[in-house]
Write a protein that holds these residues in place. Sequence first.
Motif, mmCIF file in Angstrom:
data_model
loop_
_atom_site.group_PDB
_atom_site.id
_atom_site.type_symbol
_atom_site.label_atom_id
_atom_site.label_comp_id
_atom_site.label_asym_id
_atom_site.label_seq_id
_atom_site.Cartn_x
_atom_site.Cartn_y
_atom_site.Cartn_z
ATOM 1 N N VAL A 1 5.359 -10.880 14.235
ATOM 2 C CA VAL A 1 5.990 -9.237 14.852
ATOM 3 C C VAL A 1 6.467 -8.603 13.498
ATOM 4 N N LEU A 2 5.797 -7.486 13.443
ATOM 5 C CA LEU A 2 6.171 -6.780 12.368
ATOM 6 C C LEU A 2 6.993 -5.404 12.495
ATOM 7 N N ARG A 3 7.814 -5.303 11.525
ATOM 8 C CA ARG A 3 8.854 -4.028 11.677
ATOM 9 C C ARG A 3 8.084 -2.731 10.666
ATOM 10 N N GLU A 4 8.741 -1.877 10.555
ATOM 11 C CA GLU A 4 8.401 -0.807 9.776
ATOM 12 C C GLU A 4 7.747 -1.340 8.483
ATOM 13 N N ARG A 5 6.681 -0.740 7.709
ATOM 14 C CA ARG A 5 6.242 -1.199 6.516
ATOM 15 C C ARG A 5 5.561 -2.585 6.469
ATOM 16 N N SER A 6 5.223 -3.093 7.700
ATOM 17 C CA SER A 6 4.526 -4.488 7.984
ATOM 18 C C SER A 6 5.601 -5.642 7.552
ATOM 19 N N HIS A 7 6.845 -5.298 7.424
ATOM 20 C CA HIS A 7 8.007 -6.254 6.993
ATOM 21 C C HIS A 7 7.749 -7.246 8.261
ATOM 22 N N ILE A 8 7.852 -8.541 8.132
ATOM 23 C CA ILE A 8 7.735 -9.522 9.009
ATOM 24 C C ILE A 8 8.956 -10.016 9.817
ATOM 25 N N ALA A 9 9.176 -9.635 11.041
ATOM 26 C CA ALA A 9 10.577 -9.950 11.729
ATOM 27 C C ALA A 9 10.359 -11.463 12.179
ATOM 28 N N GLN A 10 9.382 -11.798 12.569
ATOM 29 C CA GLN A 10 9.041 -13.442 12.989
ATOM 30 C C GLN A 10 7.732 -13.800 12.893
ATOM 31 N N PHE A 11 7.447 -14.889 12.523
ATOM 32 C CA PHE A 11 5.860 -15.005 12.410
ATOM 33 C C PHE A 11 5.803 -16.769 12.848
ATOM 34 N N ASP A 12 5.666 -16.901 14.052
ATOM 35 C CA ASP A 12 5.707 -18.177 14.790
ATOM 36 C C ASP A 12 4.763 -18.351 15.944
ATOM 37 N N THR A 13 4.880 -19.490 16.490
ATOM 38 C CA THR A 13 4.022 -19.656 17.753
ATOM 39 C C THR A 13 4.447 -19.010 19.060
ATOM 40 N N PRO A 14 3.473 -18.433 19.994
ATOM 41 C CA PRO A 14 3.950 -17.752 21.080
ATOM 42 C C PRO A 14 5.219 -18.434 21.932
ATOM 43 N N GLU A 15 5.097 -19.642 22.019
ATOM 44 C CA GLU A 15 6.166 -20.509 22.633
ATOM 45 C C GLU A 15 7.636 -20.332 22.010
ATOM 46 N N LYS B 1 0.696 -1.230 0.140
ATOM 47 C CA LYS B 1 -0.119 -0.106 -0.002
ATOM 48 C C LYS B 1 0.740 1.358 0.236
ATOM 49 N N SER B 2 0.908 2.013 -1.207
ATOM 50 C CA SER B 2 1.348 3.260 -1.184
ATOM 51 C C SER B 2 0.493 4.385 -1.231
ATOM 52 N N TYR B 3 0.871 5.599 -0.771
ATOM 53 C CA TYR B 3 0.120 6.661 -0.618
ATOM 54 C C TYR B 3 0.691 7.843 -1.386
ATOM 55 N N PRO B 4 -0.125 8.584 -2.341
ATOM 56 C CA PRO B 4 0.544 9.586 -3.164
ATOM 57 C C PRO B 4 1.206 10.743 -2.340
ATOM 58 N N GLY B 5 2.361 10.976 -2.600
ATOM 59 C CA GLY B 5 3.162 12.087 -1.932
ATOM 60 C C GLY B 5 4.063 11.471 -0.844
ATOM 61 N N SER B 6 3.847 10.059 -0.551
ATOM 62 C CA SER B 6 4.731 9.594 0.572
ATOM 63 C C SER B 6 5.891 8.882 -0.146
ATOM 64 N N PRO B 7 7.268 8.966 0.476
ATOM 65 C CA PRO B 7 8.443 8.761 -0.140
ATOM 66 C C PRO B 7 8.520 6.980 -0.197
ATOM 67 N N SER B 8 7.800 6.391 0.741
ATOM 68 C CA SER B 8 7.789 4.866 0.821
ATOM 69 C C SER B 8 6.493 4.534 1.393
ATOM 70 N N PRO B 9 6.341 3.115 0.896
ATOM 71 C CA PRO B 9 5.054 2.463 0.970
ATOM 72 C C PRO B 9 4.684 2.494 2.619
ATOM 73 N N ALA B 10 3.383 2.472 2.926
ATOM 74 C CA ALA B 10 2.913 2.134 4.371
ATOM 75 C C ALA B 10 2.946 0.724 4.609
ATOM 76 N N VAL B 11 2.727 -0.309 3.668
ATOM 77 C CA VAL B 11 2.941 -1.597 3.940
ATOM 78 C C VAL B 11 3.814 -2.065 2.342
ATOM 79 N N GLU B 12 4.774 -2.764 2.833
ATOM 80 C CA GLU B 12 5.497 -3.202 1.504
ATOM 81 C C GLU B 12 5.728 -4.646 1.315
ATOM 82 N N ASP B 13 5.078 -5.237 0.216
ATOM 83 C CA ASP B 13 5.274 -6.612 -0.226
ATOM 84 C C ASP B 13 5.245 -7.680 0.979
ATOM 85 N N VAL B 14 4.133 -7.624 1.583
ATOM 86 C CA VAL B 14 3.736 -8.581 2.745
ATOM 87 C C VAL B 14 3.248 -9.997 2.078
#
Length: 423
Positions: A232-246, A31-44
């Motif tokens: 667990v998401l970083r900036e632009r919803s990049h996935i840092a870790q996707f796993d069970t709570p344990e 998801k990119s918004y006009p006038g924004s230098p980088s996407p709000a969400v990128e390649d998730v």
Amino acid sequence: MPETVTTPSDSASARPASTSGATIQLENLTKSYPGSPSPAVEDVSMDIKAGETVILVGPSGCGKSTTLKMINRLIEPTSGRIRIGDEDVTDMDPVKLRRKIGYAIQSSGLFPHMTVAENIALVPKMTGWSKSGVKDRVEEMLDLVGLDPREFHGRYPRQLSGGQQQRVGVARALAADPPVLLMDEPFGAVDPITRDHLQDELIRLQHELHKTIVFVTHDFDEAIKLGDRIAVLRERSHIAQFDTPEAILTNPTDDFVSGFVGAGAALKRLNLTRVRDVGIADFPTVTVEDPLQSIFNKLRDGQHNELLMLDRRNRPYKWLRRGDLMRAKGSLARAGQLVHDTVTRDATLHDALEAVLTDSGGRVAVTGRRGEFIGVVDMQTLMNSVQELLEADRLAAMEHEHDLEELRSHRTEQELEGGDGGL
């Protein structure tokens, strides 16, 4: 709960069969918004299993709510694909899509000019359910979220507490029996005690309904408590870790994820075990309608130094000790200690331990859907469970260290063999 709706077709007249969860696939969603230098969400990209609860957690502004809203197209993706079940929904009519997806938000989002029943009935009516089907569904939904239909059917949102409004919001989101439920920080605007109870209700509902739930929160403890898996998401919803709570608690992938876990990972594991998984004990009870002499006899002749008095709806009301009855002088109006904290079977051991520690009696009452008494959990039971968790963590750490040592030894052998070959 869809907020944009149109007139339904007249073809469907009856309530459809009960629906369980559906898979969700996000493919390179941006998801990119006009006038924004980088996407709000990128390649998730993310695969969510049918019937599981996935929690999106991350810092403010990381794009987690934007990602959630792209699933039901409240926010249109700039690029990428969305699949729900076997259907690519990226290009379908967004209004029709939202009728198939439950949506619950913070502060419930109820329509203030509609009664509770009218709010819950909204989507089933629009999708063509029969009048009798809608009426039955409203009653069923109120009962499902623990609200007496006779008491709440005709009330307006302003006549409800914050917790009751959120329950109605969840009932409305589930009313048309969607396979997918999206929840955007739904419990963020209520007090901590109500929040705990609403979380327990959601866990109980999921045990019964097996929907696919995607839930946004900034609270990692809430994520641990509710999630089958956590993203667990970083900036632009990049996935840092996707796993069970344990897995995230015991083996965070990097310092960013460790920062979300925070200190006391072993204690946070108390959020992974439910009260229903430990021993719920019986406890002697009386009711407010029992004669004073009968209560006195039961306490005098029993093994316990204490009784639990229940109200007319079988809910915990007062803890009564022998000394309280000696001072009662014919009336229990001022005798005993009011029950301030209870937990449900779906509460975590963390919730139960907090309740026990704040009560001088060293126990907490366990209640059902409508607050009815089920039994008690005491300090000894909880401490035994804590010891078991700590011992399991210690053994897991030893096993992990053993595996690392074997890996280091194997690498050393390979390096030596490589060195010999070069001479």
